[in-house]
Design a protein around this motif. Structure first.
Motif, PDB file in Angstrom:
ATOM      1  N   LEU A  69       0.819  -1.208   0.000  1.00 20.36           N
ATOM      2  CA  LEU A  69       0.000   0.000   0.000  1.00 20.36           C
ATOM      3  C   LEU A  69       0.858   1.266   0.000  1.00 20.36           C
ATOM      4  N   LEU A  70       2.010   1.193   0.654  1.00 19.80           N
ATOM      5  CA  LEU A  70       2.888   2.352   0.735  1.00 19.80           C
ATOM      6  C   LEU A  70       3.887   2.421  -0.405  1.00 19.80           C
ATOM      7  N   ASP A  71       3.824   1.469  -1.309  1.00 22.35           N
ATOM      8  CA  ASP A  71       4.729   1.461  -2.454  1.00 22.35           C
ATOM      9  C   ASP A  71       4.542   2.748  -3.264  1.00 22.35           C
ATOM     10  N   ARG A  72       5.617   3.238  -3.847  1.00 22.95           N
ATOM     11  CA  ARG A  72       5.562   4.494  -4.592  1.00 22.95           C
ATOM     12  C   ARG A  72       4.974   4.303  -5.988  1.00 22.95           C
ATOM     13  N   GLY A  73       4.509   3.121  -6.287  1.00 27.28           N
ATOM     14  CA  GLY A  73       3.981   2.850  -7.618  1.00 27.28           C
ATOM     15  C   GLY A  73       2.506   3.151  -7.759  1.00 27.28           C
ATOM     16  N   TRP A  74       1.729   2.102  -8.024  1.00 26.92           N
ATOM     17  CA  TRP A  74       0.321   2.257  -8.408  1.00 26.92           C
ATOM     18  C   TRP A  74      -0.555   2.888  -7.339  1.00 26.92           C
ATOM     19  N   SER A  75      -0.255   2.605  -6.060  1.00 26.95           N
ATOM     20  CA  SER A  75      -1.161   3.065  -5.008  1.00 26.95           C
ATOM     21  C   SER A  75      -0.964   4.527  -4.639  1.00 26.95           C
ATOM     22  N   THR A  76       0.195   5.097  -4.957  1.00 25.93           N
ATOM     23  CA  THR A  76       0.476   6.467  -4.538  1.00 25.93           C
ATOM     24  C   THR A  76      -0.534   7.453  -5.096  1.00 25.93           C
TER      25      THR A  76
END
Length: 200
Positions: free
Chosen positions: A104-111
């Motif tokens: 969820l905290l990944d800088r990819g799709w969820s940001t």
């Protein structure tokens, strides 16, 4: 500073405009010998009728900046969690929760999605900054007392239950983000269909 603020205030500007009207009445002879009272009265009336000053809205950090702070705190929390001795079951549940939080905290799709969801950012922040560290710290403290005075409910069971509840919260958030993406995809499909109908 206070004088400067008043000079720039709506009350002073509106009062000054009304005062200028009073001067115009004086020059045209309407005010007569009472022109000082007319000018002062119009200024005062204008100042009273002016809309109140609106204080500036606080400039809070946007959700993207808040996410960066939560990521930093999560890295600190992750380092703390690696030093805690857990049972096999609790360790497995903790691993499942931290993997979900990492995604969820990944800088990819969820940001991008979370940046538009302040409630989602708040939920993540609550788990990372309060719920999870409090659950683990309470477990560590309670386990020490349990070893000193055996008996009672197992602190491991409480920790496992808490980790499960936090994972459920994180899963709800992930589900909401997925549904948001699905709705956006469906909206785009309808847009293309309607465009095709309008221009066969």
């Amino acid at each position: 500073m206070a004088i400067s603020r008043y000079l720039e205030s709506r009350k002073n500007i509106t009062g000054s405009v009304c005062g200028l009207i009073g001067l115009a009445l004086t020059f045209t002879g309407v005010a007569g010998p009472y022109w000082p009272a007319v000018v002062a009265g119009l200024y005062g009336a204008g100042a009273l009728l002016a809309p109140p000053e609106r204080p500036a809205v606080p400039d809070f950090a946007d959700p993207s900046a808040q996410l960066d702070e939560v990521r930093e705190d999560f890295e600190k929390l992750h380092a703390y969690l690696t030093d805690v001795e857990l049972s096999v079951t609790a360790a497995a549940r903790l691993r499942e929760l931290t993997e979900l939080l990492t995604a969820l905290l990944d800088r990819g799709w969820s940001t991008e999605l979370l940046a538009q969801d302040p409630e989602g950012v708040h939920s993540l922040s609550r788990i990372v900054r309060r719920d999870l560290p409090e659950a683990v710290d309470s477990f560590v403290r309670t386990r020490w007392w349990t070893r000193m005075t055996p008996g009672g409910e197992s602190p491991e069971l409480h920790l496992e239950q808490q980790l499960g509840l936090m994972r459920t919260d994180a899963e709800h958030l992930a589900t909401g983000l997925r549904e948001t993406e699905a709705r956006r995809q469906e909206t785009h499909t309808r847009y293309l269909e309607e465009r095709e109908q309008q221009h066969p």
